[in-house]
Design a protein around this motif. Structure first.
Motif, PDB file in Angstrom:
ATOM      1  N   GLY A   1       0.811  -1.204   0.000  1.00 20.18           N
ATOM      2  CA  GLY A   1       0.000   0.000   0.000  1.00 20.18           C
ATOM      3  C   GLY A   1       0.844   1.253   0.000  1.00 20.18           C
ATOM      4  O   GLY A   1       1.985   1.254   0.444  1.00 20.18           O
ATOM      5  N   SER A   2       0.295   2.325  -0.525  1.00 11.92           N
ATOM      6  CA  SER A   2       0.982   3.615  -0.479  1.00 11.92           C
ATOM      7  C   SER A   2       0.515   4.342   0.772  1.00 11.92           C
ATOM      8  O   SER A   2      -0.183   5.335   0.727  1.00 11.92           O
ATOM      9  N   LEU A   3       0.914   3.781   1.906  1.00  8.60           N
ATOM     10  CA  LEU A   3       0.416   4.253   3.187  1.00  8.60           C
ATOM     11  C   LEU A   3       1.480   4.010   4.237  1.00  8.60           C
ATOM     12  O   LEU A   3       2.145   2.981   4.236  1.00  8.60           O
ATOM     13  N   LEU A   4       1.667   4.982   5.110  1.00  9.89           N
ATOM     14  CA  LEU A   4       2.545   4.810   6.255  1.00  9.89           C
ATOM     15  C   LEU A   4       1.720   5.101   7.493  1.00  9.89           C
ATOM     16  O   LEU A   4       1.100   6.156   7.590  1.00  9.89           O
ATOM     17  N   LEU A   5       1.681   4.147   8.406  1.00  6.68           N
ATOM     18  CA  LEU A   5       0.985   4.347   9.667  1.00  6.68           C
ATOM     19  C   LEU A   5       1.993   4.862  10.675  1.00  6.68           C
ATOM     20  O   LEU A   5       3.000   4.197  10.938  1.00  6.68           O
ATOM     21  N   TYR A   6       1.745   6.027  11.244  1.00  9.89           N
ATOM     22  CA  TYR A   6       2.632   6.646  12.226  1.00  9.89           C
ATOM     23  C   TYR A   6       1.986   6.442  13.586  1.00  9.89           C
ATOM     24  O   TYR A   6       0.940   7.018  13.875  1.00  9.89           O
ATOM     25  N   ILE A   7       2.605   5.591  14.412  1.00 11.84           N
ATOM     26  CA  ILE A   7       1.995   5.174  15.674  1.00 11.84           C
ATOM     27  C   ILE A   7       2.843   5.668  16.835  1.00 11.84           C
ATOM     28  O   ILE A   7       4.007   5.291  16.957  1.00 11.84           O
ATOM     29  N   LYS A   8       2.266   6.522  17.660  1.00 17.32           N
ATOM     30  CA  LYS A   8       2.966   7.002  18.862  1.00 17.32           C
ATOM     31  C   LYS A   8       2.733   6.028  19.993  1.00 17.32           C
ATOM     32  O   LYS A   8       1.645   5.500  20.146  1.00 17.32           O
ATOM     33  N   ARG A   9       3.799   5.801  20.769  1.00 17.92           N
ATOM     34  CA  ARG A   9       3.712   4.888  21.885  1.00 17.92           C
ATOM     35  C   ARG A   9       4.767   5.249  22.916  1.00 17.92           C
ATOM     36  O   ARG A   9       5.672   6.012  22.626  1.00 17.92           O
ATOM     37  N   GLU A  10       4.647   4.679  24.089  1.00 16.74           N
ATOM     38  CA  GLU A  10       5.653   4.872  25.127  1.00 16.74           C
ATOM     39  C   GLU A  10       6.751   3.833  24.946  1.00 16.74           C
ATOM     40  O   GLU A  10       6.537   2.789  24.322  1.00 16.74           O
ATOM     41  N   GLU A  11       7.920   4.121  25.501  1.00 14.22           N
ATOM     42  CA  GLU A  11       9.028   3.170  25.532  1.00 14.22           C
ATOM     43  C   GLU A  11       9.347   2.579  24.162  1.00 14.22           C
ATOM     44  O   GLU A  11       9.441   1.366  23.982  1.00 14.22           O
ATOM     45  N   VAL A  12       9.531   3.438  23.180  1.00 10.79           N
ATOM     46  CA  VAL A  12       9.759   2.971  21.816  1.00 10.79           C
ATOM     47  C   VAL A  12      11.084   2.213  21.692  1.00 10.79           C
ATOM     48  O   VAL A  12      11.183   1.261  20.917  1.00 10.79           O
ATOM     49  N   THR A  13      12.087   2.587  22.462  1.00 14.78           N
ATOM     50  CA  THR A  13      13.379   1.915  22.373  1.00 14.78           C
ATOM     51  C   THR A  13      13.278   0.462  22.845  1.00 14.78           C
ATOM     52  O   THR A  13      13.746  -0.457  22.160  1.00 14.78           O
ATOM     53  N   SER A  14      12.657   0.225  23.976  1.00 17.24           N
ATOM     54  CA  SER A  14      12.520  -1.159  24.467  1.00 17.24           C
ATOM     55  C   SER A  14      11.582  -1.959  23.564  1.00 17.24           C
ATOM     56  O   SER A  14      11.788  -3.161  23.356  1.00 17.24           O
ATOM     57  N   PHE A  15      10.560  -1.315  22.993  1.00 11.90           N
ATOM     58  CA  PHE A  15       9.679  -1.997  22.050  1.00 11.90           C
ATOM     59  C   PHE A  15      10.471  -2.435  20.819  1.00 11.90           C
ATOM     60  O   PHE A  15      10.348  -3.567  20.358  1.00 11.90           O
ATOM     61  N   PHE A  16      11.313  -1.544  20.298  1.00 12.92           N
ATOM     62  CA  PHE A  16      12.157  -1.878  19.148  1.00 12.92           C
ATOM     63  C   PHE A  16      13.032  -3.089  19.470  1.00 12.92           C
ATOM     64  O   PHE A  16      13.122  -4.026  18.672  1.00 12.92           O
TER      65      PHE A  16
END
Length: 125
Positions: free
Chosen positions: A71-86
Motif C-alpha cells: 500500500g501507499s500508506l505509512l501508519l505513524y503510531i505514537k507509543r511509550e518506551e519505543v526503544t525497548s519496544f524496538f
C-alpha cells in the motif's frame, strides 16, 4: 471527529493477524467468529487496526484496489518506551529504518508488514 481506524486490505488474513500479534496487538473481533476470516479488528492500547480481504468486498467498493507491491500508506503510531519496544521485536520483523532521533524531537523506527504496509513507531523522548 473522534478517532480513525485504518482498514488494511491483506492477501492472507491469518498471516497478517500473526504479524500484528508480534507487535503486541490483540484480536478483538472477527467475521466470521471462526477462521477462515474475511475481516478482523486488532487493538493495542488505544490503537485499532482492521484487516480485511479484498474478496470480502465483492463488488461493493470497486474503487478499492491493491497491487502486489503493498500500500501507499505509512501508519505513524505514537507509543511509550519505543526503544525497548524496538529491542523486543527487531529480530521478528523486517526493519526498514532503525532507531533514530529526528529533528522534531521524536525517537522512532520503521518496519514493513507482510503486505507491504509501512509502520513507524515513535515516542517523544
Amino acid at each position: 471527529m473522534q478517532s480513525i481506524s485504518p482498514n488494511l486490505f491483506v492477501r492472507d488474513i491469518l498471516l497478517s493477524i500473526a504479524f500484528y500479534e508480534k507487535l503486541g496487538f490483540k484480536k478483538v473481533m472477527t467475521v466470521p467468529e471462526a477462521a477462515p476470516y474475511v475481516w478482523a479488528m486488532l487493538e493495542s492500547g488505544s490503537v485499532n487496526i482492521m484487516l480485511q480481504t479484498l474478496e470480502s468486498l465483492g463488488t461493493e467498493l470497486p474503487e478499492i484496489q491493491r497491487d502486489k507491491t503493498g500500500g501507499s500508506l505509512l501508519l505513524y503510531i505514537k507509543r511509550e518506551e519505543v526503544t525497548s519496544f524496538f529491542e523486543s521485536i527487531r529480530g521478528k520483523v523486517t526493519v526498514l529504518k532503525g532507531l533514530e532521533k529526528t529533528f522534531y524531537g521524536a525517537t522512532e523506527f520503521t518496519i514493513i508488514d507482510t503486505d507491504g504496509y509501512v509502520l513507524t513507531f515513535a515516542a517523544d523522548e
